[in-house]
Design an enzyme around this catalytic site. Structure first.
Site, PDB file in Angstrom:
ATOM      1  N   TYR A  49       0.819  -1.227   0.000  1.00  0.00           N
ATOM      2  CA  TYR A  49       0.000   0.000   0.000  1.00  0.00           C
ATOM      3  C   TYR A  49       0.849   1.272   0.000  1.00  0.00           C
ATOM      4  CZ  TYR A  49      -3.711  -3.245   1.545  1.00  0.00           C
ATOM      5  OH  TYR A  49      -4.581  -4.286   1.675  1.00  0.00           O
ATOM      6  N   HIS A 107       0.542 -11.975   1.505  1.00  0.00           N
ATOM      7  CA  HIS A 107      -0.498 -11.182   0.834  1.00  0.00           C
ATOM      8  C   HIS A 107      -1.305 -11.993  -0.196  1.00  0.00           C
ATOM      9  CE1 HIS A 107      -1.416  -6.685   0.028  1.00  0.00           C
ATOM     10  NE2 HIS A 107      -2.460  -7.398  -0.261  1.00  0.00           N
TER      11      HIS A 107
END
Ligand SMILES: NC(=O)c1ccc[n+]([C@@H]2O[C@H](COP(=O)([O-])OP(=O)(O)OC[C@H]3O[C@@H](n4cnc5c(N)ncnc54)[C@H](OP(=O)(O)O)[C@@H]3O)[C@@H](O)[C@H]2O)c1
Length: 278
Positions: A49, A107
């Site tokens: 992010y 992830h």
């Protein structure tokens, strides 16, 4: 707030703050302060992010002590080789200005996930990572992981009224792995908040359609991490613990399922290969 107990014994709130696509330093500071004032105790971020550093700053400058909130972050598949995974974890610790991470996720499923998982287990053994988890692992991929080592505490998956996937939820429940929903509001897509059934229930409980949509996750035993940059919505999204949905409400909401993903499919090999090279 409702809490769950993870399979490693750690207590976790059923709702946290999502931070994907919040990249501006000032906005992050405001969002975190608003969230803390509203009662949030859990922040979800990821190396991917590109906001860990600003989140770390905001947390450091906030009024809360480190022991009063939890931070979750994630390692991207391009960092799954052991040395890269270690470097990525150290970098997250530095960015987040903390000496421990509460929850660390893989992830996505991908090549060498087993190597990263062993690094996660090692850091957990040292107490630097408190709980180890995955994102976007479907049951067959979890089966592979379970052969490598420790059971993850949770699996963070795209989950909303338009993508209910009760089979995966049941698999996780049966294996003692907490189901955590990402995009729990379906990112507001497909006019979700204008669905008649949501409007009717919102009227019944004097809540908003978004609050009904979030409460649906809590009712089925999932954790959620809605994201907003608007203070009123940040407050609205956590204000869902003073009512509950009954069986007939849940039945009505089940009818909204259209098995629709708005993001990548965890079983799409092309995507997984692309992610590994990102
Ligand atoms: N593991 C993964 O692969 C993965 C992937 C995606 C996301 N995530 C995590 O999950 C978090 C949440 O998912 P998401 O951000 O994709 O989607 P989401 O939380 O379902 O929806 C966020 C969107 O809904 C709007 N919104 C938020 N609260 C609202 C409300 N009460 N009423 C109306 N609109 C509202 C937000 O707009 P405003 O911001 O303008 O209010 C934003 O556009 C992410 O932030 C991230 O932390 C994980």
């Amino acid at each position: 707030m409702k809490y769950y107990t993870l399979n490693d014994g750690i207590k976790i709130p059923s709702l946290g703050l999502g931070t994907y696509r919040i990249e501006d330093e000032k906005t992050i500071d405001e969002v975190i302060n608003t969230a803390f004032e509203a009662g949030y105790e859990y922040i979800d971020t990821a190396k991917f992010y590109n906001n860990e550093e600003y989140i770390g700053k905001a947390l450091k400058n906030s009024s809360k002590n480190r022991s009063n909130y939890m931070i979750a972050t994630k390692i991207w598949p391009s960092d799954f080789e052991a040395d890269k995974a270690k470097y990525a974890i150290e970098d997250s610790l530095k960015n987040l200005q903390t000496d421990y991470i509460d929850v660390l996720h893989l992830h996505w499923y991908g090549k060498d996930f087993d190597k990263a998982w062993k690094v996660f287990m090692d850091y957990k053994g040292q107490g630097i990572i408190k709980s180890i988890a995955v994102c976007n692992f479907m049951p067959n991929q979890l089966g592979e992981l379970l052969e490598v080592g420790e059971r993850p505490v949770m699996d963070q998956l795209e989950s909303h009224l338009f993508l209910q996937d009760p089979e995966t939820k049941q698999f996780l429940d049966e294996n003692g792995i907490l189901h955590q929903g990402w995009s729990p509001l379906a990112r507001g897509k497909d006019n979700i908040f204008e669905e008649k059934v949501l409007e009717t229930l919102a009227e019944k409980y004097k809540k908003t359609p978004a609050q009904i949509a979030l409460r649906w996750h809590i009712e089925r035993g999932s954790m959620v991490i809605p994201k907003s940059v608007h203070p009123d919505r940040i407050r609205e999204n956590i204000d869902i613990f003073d009512f509950s949905l009954d069986e007939s409400d849940m039945h009505a909401l089940a009818s909204l399922d259209k098995k629709k993903r708005f993001s990548n499919d965890p079983l799409d090999e092309e995507w997984l290969e692309k992610a590994r090279k990102m």
